[in-house]
Design a protein around this motif. Structure first.
Motif, PDB file in Angstrom:
ATOM      1  N   MET A   1       0.821  -1.199   0.000  1.00 60.62           N
ATOM      2  CA  MET A   1       0.000   0.000   0.000  1.00 60.62           C
ATOM      3  C   MET A   1       0.866   1.264   0.000  1.00 60.62           C
ATOM      4  SD  MET A   1      -3.098   0.901  -0.033  1.00 60.62           S
ATOM      5  CE  MET A   1      -4.075   2.310   0.265  1.00 60.62           C
ATOM      6  N   ILE A   2       1.886   1.268   0.842  1.00 55.68           N
ATOM      7  CA  ILE A   2       2.781   2.427   0.921  1.00 55.68           C
ATOM      8  C   ILE A   2       3.520   2.613  -0.408  1.00 55.68           C
ATOM      9  CG2 ILE A   2       4.826   3.351   2.082  1.00 55.68           C
ATOM     10  CD1 ILE A   2       2.563   3.474   3.933  1.00 55.68           C
ATOM     11  N   LYS A   4       2.484   1.872  -3.342  1.00 52.26           N
ATOM     12  CA  LYS A   4       1.534   2.417  -4.314  1.00 52.26           C
ATOM     13  C   LYS A   4       1.371   3.931  -4.118  1.00 52.26           C
ATOM     14  CE  LYS A   4      -2.453   0.351  -5.700  1.00 52.26           C
ATOM     15  NZ  LYS A   4      -3.822  -0.177  -5.519  1.00 52.26           N
ATOM     16  N   ILE A   5       1.299   4.365  -2.873  1.00 47.40           N
ATOM     17  CA  ILE A   5       1.167   5.803  -2.578  1.00 47.40           C
ATOM     18  C   ILE A   5       2.412   6.558  -3.033  1.00 47.40           C
ATOM     19  CG2 ILE A   5       1.000   7.483  -0.709  1.00 47.40           C
ATOM     20  CD1 ILE A   5      -0.767   5.447   0.763  1.00 47.40           C
TER      21      ILE A   5
END
Length: 56
Positions: A1-2, A4-5
């Motif tokens: 997730m990180i 992707k950000i």
């Protein structure tokens, strides 16, 4: 997730950099409106208040 950000952030920064490289349509006339001596913008057709540039 990180990851992707971070990836989306880097893409957004790249897009902003590309738009920053574009030329503004009135930039040449805007640079001609500056006083050659003091660098301030001249408003109107009169000389600069510093007295350096005498052309109108």
């Amino acid at each position: 997730m990180i990851v992707k950000i971070v990836f989306l952030f880097l893409i957004a920064m790249g897009v902003m950099a590309m738009f920053g490289k574009l030329r503004v349509p009135g930039m040449k006339t805007l640079s001609n409106r500056k006083c050659r001596d003091c660098g301030r913008y001249r408003i109107g057709k009169g000389p600069c208040p510093c007295g350096g540039e005498k052309r109108g």
